[in-house]
Design a protein around this motif. Structure first.
Motif, short mmCIF file in Angstrom:
data_model
loop_
_atom_site.label_atom_id
_atom_site.label_comp_id
_atom_site.label_asym_id
_atom_site.label_seq_id
_atom_site.Cartn_x
_atom_site.Cartn_y
_atom_site.Cartn_z
N ALA A 15 -1.82 -2.17 13.85
CA ALA A 15 -0.91 -3.22 14.29
C ALA A 15 -0.68 -4.28 13.22
O ALA A 15 0.28 -5.04 13.29
N ALA A 16 -1.57 -4.35 12.23
CA ALA A 16 -1.45 -5.36 11.19
C ALA A 16 -0.22 -5.08 10.34
O ALA A 16 0.07 -3.93 10.01
N PRO A 17 0.51 -6.11 9.96
CA PRO A 17 1.68 -5.89 9.10
C PRO A 17 1.25 -5.41 7.71
O PRO A 17 0.18 -5.77 7.22
N TYR A 18 2.09 -4.60 7.12
CA TYR A 18 1.75 -4.04 5.81
C TYR A 18 1.68 -5.11 4.73
O TYR A 18 1.09 -4.91 3.69
N SER A 19 2.28 -6.26 4.96
CA SER A 19 2.26 -7.32 3.95
C SER A 19 0.86 -7.86 3.72
O SER A 19 0.59 -8.43 2.67
N VAL A 20 -0.05 -7.68 4.66
CA VAL A 20 -1.41 -8.18 4.45
C VAL A 20 -2.21 -7.26 3.54
O VAL A 20 -3.25 -7.64 3.05
N PHE A 21 -1.72 -6.06 3.32
CA PHE A 21 -2.46 -5.11 2.50
C PHE A 21 -2.20 -5.28 1.00
O PHE A 21 -2.88 -4.70 0.18
N ALA A 22 -1.18 -6.02 0.62
CA ALA A 22 -0.86 -6.21 -0.79
C ALA A 22 -0.33 -7.61 -1.03
O ALA A 22 0.48 -8.12 -0.27
N HIS A 23 -0.81 -8.23 -2.07
CA HIS A 23 -0.34 -9.57 -2.43
C HIS A 23 0.93 -9.46 -3.27
O HIS A 23 1.27 -8.37 -3.73
N PRO A 24 1.65 -10.55 -3.49
CA PRO A 24 2.92 -10.48 -4.23
C PRO A 24 2.79 -9.93 -5.65
O PRO A 24 3.71 -9.33 -6.16
N GLY A 25 1.64 -10.12 -6.29
CA GLY A 25 1.45 -9.63 -7.65
C GLY A 25 0.94 -8.20 -7.72
O GLY A 25 0.56 -7.70 -8.77
N HIS A 26 0.93 -7.52 -6.61
CA HIS A 26 0.43 -6.14 -6.54
C HIS A 26 1.43 -5.22 -7.24
O HIS A 26 2.48 -4.91 -6.72
N ASP A 27 1.07 -4.79 -8.44
CA ASP A 27 2.01 -4.08 -9.30
C ASP A 27 1.67 -2.60 -9.38
O ASP A 27 0.63 -2.22 -9.91
N HIS A 28 2.51 -1.76 -8.85
CA HIS A 28 2.30 -0.32 -8.95
C HIS A 28 2.98 0.27 -10.18
O HIS A 28 2.85 1.46 -10.44
N GLN A 29 3.69 -0.54 -10.92
CA GLN A 29 4.37 -0.05 -12.12
C GLN A 29 3.45 -0.10 -13.34
O GLN A 29 3.76 0.48 -14.37
N SER A 30 2.33 -0.77 -13.22
CA SER A 30 1.39 -0.87 -14.33
C SER A 30 0.72 0.47 -14.59
O SER A 30 0.48 1.26 -13.67
N SER A 31 0.39 0.71 -15.84
CA SER A 31 -0.29 1.96 -16.17
C SER A 31 -1.75 1.95 -15.69
O SER A 31 -2.38 3.00 -15.61
#
Length: 62
Positions: A15-31
């Motif tokens: 039930a928790a929103p997905y926004s709580v699982f990642a902060h704004p600086g959560h970068d998946h483009q980084s190597s």
């Protein structure tokens, strides 16, 4: 009682929103992102393995 607690935690997690699982600086483009995620998961895998091993050891003694 134990099954109720597990079900409650599962429902809360779903039930928790997905926004709580990642902060704004959560970068998946980084190597480095895959390595960082694996390092976060490693303790969970180790704990699960230890739990599995101790439960198997106790059930085999009975």
């Amino acid at each position: 009682m134990k099954k109720l607690a597990v079900k409650t935690w599962v429902m809360l997690a779903l039930a928790a929103p997905y926004s709580v699982f990642a902060h704004p600086g959560h970068d998946h483009q980084s190597s480095w992102s895959m390595l960082v995620h694996l390092l976060w998961l490693a303790p969970i895998v180790v704990a699960g393995g230890l739990l599995f091993a101790t439960r198997n050891k106790t059930t085999s003694k009975k």
